[in-house]
Design an enzyme around this catalytic site. Structure first.
Site, PDB file in Angstrom:
ATOM      1  N   ASP A  30       9.135  26.307 -32.429  1.00 11.12           N
ATOM      2  CA  ASP A  30      10.130  25.418 -33.014  1.00 11.12           C
ATOM      3  C   ASP A  30      11.353  25.273 -32.125  1.00 11.12           C
ATOM      4  OD1 ASP A  30      11.310  27.875 -33.344  1.00 11.12           O
ATOM      5  OD2 ASP A  30      10.856  28.008 -35.480  1.00 11.12           O
ATOM      6  N   CYS A  82       3.568   1.589   2.484  1.00  7.86           N
ATOM      7  CA  CYS A  82       4.792   0.824   2.212  1.00  7.86           C
ATOM      8  C   CYS A  82       5.709   1.623   1.285  1.00  7.86           C
ATOM      9  CB  CYS A  82       4.473  -0.492   1.512  1.00  7.86           C
ATOM     10  SG  CYS A  82       3.370  -1.552   2.416  1.00  7.86           S
ATOM     11  N   CYS A 112       0.834  -1.198   0.000  1.00 11.84           N
ATOM     12  CA  CYS A 112       0.000   0.000   0.000  1.00 11.84           C
ATOM     13  C   CYS A 112       0.870   1.249   0.000  1.00 11.84           C
ATOM     14  CB  CYS A 112      -0.923   0.017   1.208  1.00 11.84           C
ATOM     15  SG  CYS A 112      -0.011   0.078   2.744  1.00 11.84           S
ATOM     16  N   ASP A 123       3.498  29.840 -32.452  1.00 13.02           N
ATOM     17  CA  ASP A 123       4.414  30.479 -33.361  1.00 13.02           C
ATOM     18  C   ASP A 123       3.831  30.168 -34.743  1.00 13.02           C
ATOM     19  OD1 ASP A 123       6.845  31.280 -34.579  1.00 13.02           O
ATOM     20  OD2 ASP A 123       7.413  29.175 -34.687  1.00 13.02           O
ATOM     21  N   ASP A 155      12.453  30.537 -30.737  1.00 14.45           N
ATOM     22  CA  ASP A 155      11.361  30.823 -29.819  1.00 14.45           C
ATOM     23  C   ASP A 155      11.703  30.436 -28.392  1.00 14.45           C
ATOM     24  OD1 ASP A 155       9.690  31.807 -31.825  1.00 14.45           O
ATOM     25  OD2 ASP A 155       9.212  29.765 -32.439  1.00 14.45           O
TER      26      ASP A 155
HETATM   27  P1  ADP Z   1       7.757  33.120 -36.950  1.00 18.14           P
HETATM   28  O1  ADP Z   1       7.417  33.884 -35.738  1.00 18.14           O
HETATM   29  O2  ADP Z   1       6.678  33.189 -37.981  1.00 18.14           O
HETATM   30  O3  ADP Z   1       8.216  31.736 -36.686  1.00 18.14           O
HETATM   31  P2  ADP Z   1      10.490  34.019 -37.144  1.00 18.14           P
HETATM   32  O4  ADP Z   1      10.542  34.633 -35.803  1.00 18.14           O
HETATM   33  O5  ADP Z   1      11.271  32.780 -37.371  1.00 18.14           O
HETATM   34  O6  ADP Z   1       9.001  33.855 -37.662  1.00 18.14           O
HETATM   35  O7  ADP Z   1      10.997  35.117 -38.202  1.00 18.14           O
HETATM   36  C1  ADP Z   1      10.311  36.353 -38.289  1.00 18.14           C
HETATM   37  C2  ADP Z   1      10.647  37.115 -39.528  1.00 18.14           C
HETATM   38  O8  ADP Z   1      11.992  37.495 -39.518  1.00 18.14           O
HETATM   39  C3  ADP Z   1      10.437  36.359 -40.805  1.00 18.14           C
HETATM   40  O9  ADP Z   1       9.144  36.448 -41.268  1.00 18.14           O
HETATM   41  C4  ADP Z   1      11.408  37.072 -41.744  1.00 18.14           C
HETATM   42  O10 ADP Z   1      10.820  38.224 -42.274  1.00 18.14           O
HETATM   43  C5  ADP Z   1      12.530  37.486 -40.825  1.00 18.14           C
HETATM   44  N1  ADP Z   1      13.656  36.567 -40.869  1.00 18.14           N
HETATM   45  C6  ADP Z   1      14.182  35.866 -39.851  1.00 18.14           C
HETATM   46  N2  ADP Z   1      15.237  35.142 -40.238  1.00 18.14           N
HETATM   47  C7  ADP Z   1      15.394  35.358 -41.548  1.00 18.14           C
HETATM   48  C8  ADP Z   1      16.300  34.904 -42.553  1.00 18.14           C
HETATM   49  N3  ADP Z   1      17.296  34.050 -42.286  1.00 18.14           N
HETATM   50  N4  ADP Z   1      16.127  35.340 -43.804  1.00 18.14           N
HETATM   51  C9  ADP Z   1      15.152  36.189 -44.103  1.00 18.14           C
HETATM   52  N5  ADP Z   1      14.274  36.669 -43.211  1.00 18.14           N
HETATM   53  C10 ADP Z   1      14.382  36.273 -41.949  1.00 18.14           C
HETATM   54 MG    MG Z   2       9.715  30.611 -35.966  1.00 17.16          MG
END
Ligand code: ADP
Ligand code: MG
Length: 742
Positions: free
Chosen positions: A630, A29, A26, A433, A634
């Site tokens: 992702d 224990c 139980c 996101d 984020d």
């Molecule tokens: P989400 O919030 O939609 O996941 P991210 O935070 O990953 O988007 O990116 C936000 C924005 O930043 C994208 O929409 C783009 O405009 C710009 N961005 C980020 N990284 C890159 C990259 N390597 N090349 C071009 N644009 C980018």
């Molecule tokens: Mg993103």
């Protein structure tokens, strides 16, 4: 579930080991074993799970040997040995169930005449029952041979200064048995019809029956995980360098080995397809039963089932590092933990047994004082002892967690630990996101515009910088350039700016790509390009600006369509009274467009820090927030959320990082995770209610003499069995993914 009994290495200088623990009956224990282990010097943490009959100990390697731990458990009156492999454990469990059943049959056979005799007696057929001598002959082996386990358990418990269920059973039955003897000696044949031998026999038989059913049910609860492990193939067909094939045990396969997977066969290891094409059923790992096409270059997961093609696979991970082993480990760890409700229950049951003993003594004295009838006083006291066994209480939480997390895992939802499960069932806000969670995450380039009418140069400069980036937009732009056979200069001093863009030096020029805000800080954007960007964004397209040496070269527009079941995921969450929100680093126009399409509020233009702040604001407004992201850019928002949810795709799952890992990229599973945790907690609450109500109602009934010891035993057995069966109902739980008519 450790597949081997060898301790696995945990943190620096510490070791982690699992034990199978025998003899726990139980919650009291389990608490005692846990305390005994925690008191051994050098133990960092010990946790005991009653339902799994398992102890899980982290200790300092320098300070102690395994024997110290097993000895401590032995001294506490139980038996521990290093956890057996799942297959061995299965055989042992079966053997134990068989022997329990045999004992039960013997016990029941001896009890039956006593019970029938008592029944006939109450019906008035006084001549037909078993004679007193016969009663003694039937009841004695039950009391002392079959019932020996209770004496042993009680002795062990009392020796360490504690009381458990065995004490209650041993004390209650012995009192009834000895009093019957006393009557027989003093009254002789006169005692006929007044004896309580059958009460002792029935109590022992029913407690055994309850335990047996409970053990069978507990095994059923652990079956989900065992089923997962059982599906791992034992052997694989290895291709030798000389082209010959040999069948070898799966654990002998090493990284880099070539393995042949025949049509219909199981993939023995994690690996990469080097030759062949087929469709593979990955439901084992992802919960998704629709076969996934595989060809050269794709990854496959051990345990998945090959379709009609022949695949040649190069092994990437083996053994404990393989996906399946990690899933199993994760689920087992989650199940071995303790919910905070459980800690409360443990505290309650630790004082419960002594309280029952006291209450039983009180009952005895009260009856004696009020009625002066020793017999009535004794019988009421025995009934109280028997009814109050806290075994249902001890099983209420762990069995529900076992079945709940197991069912969730089979649906592709991995819950890291009990704390996460506890948080997840309270979630009332979900932050998504955008890229890769609500959208496919595989953007495609739609068009490239150059300011001076040279789209190809724009693409070439942009793609060159993106070679340094892991972002999905970067991959899309690169792929587009490769398709056009553009030769790319290498990128130097590359720098990613999460949520905004990226920059680096290419062929001596400083090139930047990113959203309007990011590029706007470097170079003015002319009205034509502004207008173009606005217009494309309003249509839901992502616009990436490209600049070199502070001169705007042009823009690239991309589309990342929403996942087909994203809208349904939003509806499912709303049906659970969870409010979903979309936060994106993409332009506000794009976010709003997607939000409208899917039916949830959306905010664009948010940097990773702004996302984290938004999550914190929700939390300080009293919401319990889940964040789906992702995990790469984020991370701050995931950390700020109460529950971080990672959406995996195939094998590249950051399993340990997030509280909840979804084994396939299906946003509906976010709602599934909330629903699974809620279903589990609903079960826990129901179970605790049933366990308590039996005691609350039955203890007073027993005390005032309305519940005979025999009936008390039946009620007690029923209470544990009903709790376990109620938990088992969760085994059939699956997220409701059927499309609702929107
Ligand atoms: P989400 O919030 O939609 O996941 P991210 O935070 O990953 O988007 O990116 C936000 C924005 O930043 C994208 O929409 C783009 O405009 C710009 N961005 C980020 N990284 C890159 C990259 N390597 N090349 C071009 N644009 C980018
Ligand atoms: Mg993103």
């Amino acid at each position: 579930m450790a597949e081997t009994s060898a301790p696995s290495v945990a943190a620096e200088g510490t070791e982690h080991v699992d034990f199978d623990v025998e003899g726990m009956t139980c919650a009291a224990c389990a608490t005692r074993v846990e305390r005994a282990l925690n008191n051994v010097p050098g133990v960092i943490e010990a946790r005991v799970n009653l339902a799994l009959e398992r102890a899980d100990v982290v200790f300092e390697r320098e300070l102690l040997a395994l024997e110290h731990l097993t000895d401590a458990v032995d001294r506490a009156g139980y038996h521990a040995r290093p956890a057996a492999a799942a297959s061995v454990r299965q055989v042992q469990d079966q053997a134990r169930l068989d022997s329990e059943r045999r004992t039960l049959v013997v016990s029941a056979t001896l009890t039956a005449p006593l019970l029938i005799g008592m029944g006939l007696n109450t019906l008035g057929y006084e001549d037909l029952h078993v004679m007193p001598v016969g009663e003694v002959l039937l009841a004695t082996p039950i009391q002392f041979l079959i019932g020996l386990r209770f004496y042993r358990g009680a002795f062990n418990a009392l020796r360490t200064g504690a009381a458990n269920m065995d004490v209650l059973v041993a004390l209650g039955t012995t009192a009834a048995y000895c009093y019957s003897w006393y009557l027989l000696r003093t009254l002789g044949e006169e005692a006929d019809g007044r004896l309580y031998f059958e009460a002792s026999a029935v109590i022992i038989t029913l407690v055994l029956l309850g335990k047996h059913m409970e053990n069978r049910a507990k095994r059923g609860a652990a079956a989900a995980l065992q089923a997962l492990l059982a599906l791992r193939p034992d052997t694989g067909c290895m291709l030798r360098a000389d082209g010959t094939e040999v069948e070898v045990p799966a654990e002998q396969l090493r990284q880099g080995d070539l393995v042949l997977v025949r049509p219909g066969g199981r993939v023995p290891v994690d690996g990469k397809v080097v030759e062949g094409a087929s469709e593979v059923d990955e439901s084992l790992v992802s919960g998704e039963s629709v076969p996934v096409p595989k060809r050269a270059g794709d990854t496959v997961t051990g345990g998945s089932v090959n379709g009609f093609g022949l695949l040649k696979v190069r092994t990437t991970t083996v053994g404990e590092a393989s996906t399946l082993a990690r899933i199993a480990r994760l689920v087992a760890d989650a199940q071995a933990g303790k919910a905070s409700v459980q800690r409360l229950v443990d505290r309650v049951s630790a004082i419960f047994v002594p309280s029952v003993l006291a209450f039983s003594a009180l009952t005895f004295i009260a009856w004696l004082v009020v009625s002066g009838n020793f017999e009535q006083a004794l019988i009421a006291a025995v009934a109280v002892l028997v009814i109050a066994c806290p075994c249902a209480l001890g099983l209420a939480t762990p069995t529900a967690i076992l079945t709940g997390t197991g069912a969730a895992a089979q649906a592709g939802i991995l819950i890291r630990d009990i704390e996460v499960l506890e948080q997840a069932h309270r979630i009332d806000a979900i932050v998504f996101d955008k890229t890769g969670t609500l959208t496919e995450g595989r953007p495609r380039v739609l068009a490239v515009h150059g300011t001076r009418g040279d789209p190809e140069a724009t693409l070439r400069w942009a793609a060159a910088v993106q070679q340094g980036s892991e972002h999905p937009l970067a991959k899309a732009i690169l792929a587009h350039a490769v398709e056009r056979n553009l030769a790319l200069e290498p990128v130097r001093s590359f720098q990613a700016v999460p949520g905004r863009g990226a920059e680096g030096s290419v062929a001596g020029r400083h090139v930047a790509v990113g959203n309007g805000g990011f590029i706007g800080e470097r170079t003015p954007v002319d009205a034509d390009m502004q207008a173009l960007a606005r217009q494309r964004e309003a249509a839901g397209e992502t616009v990436v600006f490209v600049a070199a040496d502070d001169e705007l070269l042009g823009v690239i527009t991309l589309a990342d369509p929403p996942r087909s079941n994203a809208a349904q995921a939003v509806q499912m969450l709303q049906a659970l009274h969870v409010s979903p929100t979309l936060l994106s680093g993409d332009a506000p126009g794009v976010a709003e467009r997607i939000g409208r399409e899917l039916g949830l509020p959306a905010h664009g233009g948010m940097s990773p820090e702004a996302k984290a702040r938004a999550v914190q604001e929700l939390a300080s407004a009293g919401k319990v927030v889940g964040m789906v992201g992702d995990g790469v850019n984020d991370a701050p928002a995931l950390a700020a959320a109460d529950v971080g949810i990672a959406m995996g795709s195939g094998t590249d799952i950051a399993m340990a990082a997030a509280g909840v890992t979804l084994m396939r990229p299906d946003p509906r599973l976010v709602a599934g995770a909330v629903a699974a945790s809620r279903a589990t907690f609903r079960k826990i609450r129901q179970n605790l209610f049933w366990a308590f109500i039996y005691n609350v109602v039955c203890i007073p009934l027993a005390a005032i003499g309305y519940l005979s010891p025999t009936l008390a035993a039946a009620a007690m057995a029923l209470s544990s069995v009903s709790v376990v069966c109620n938990s088992l109902l969760l085994r059939g739980w699956r997220p409701n993914l059927a499309a609702q008519n929107a």
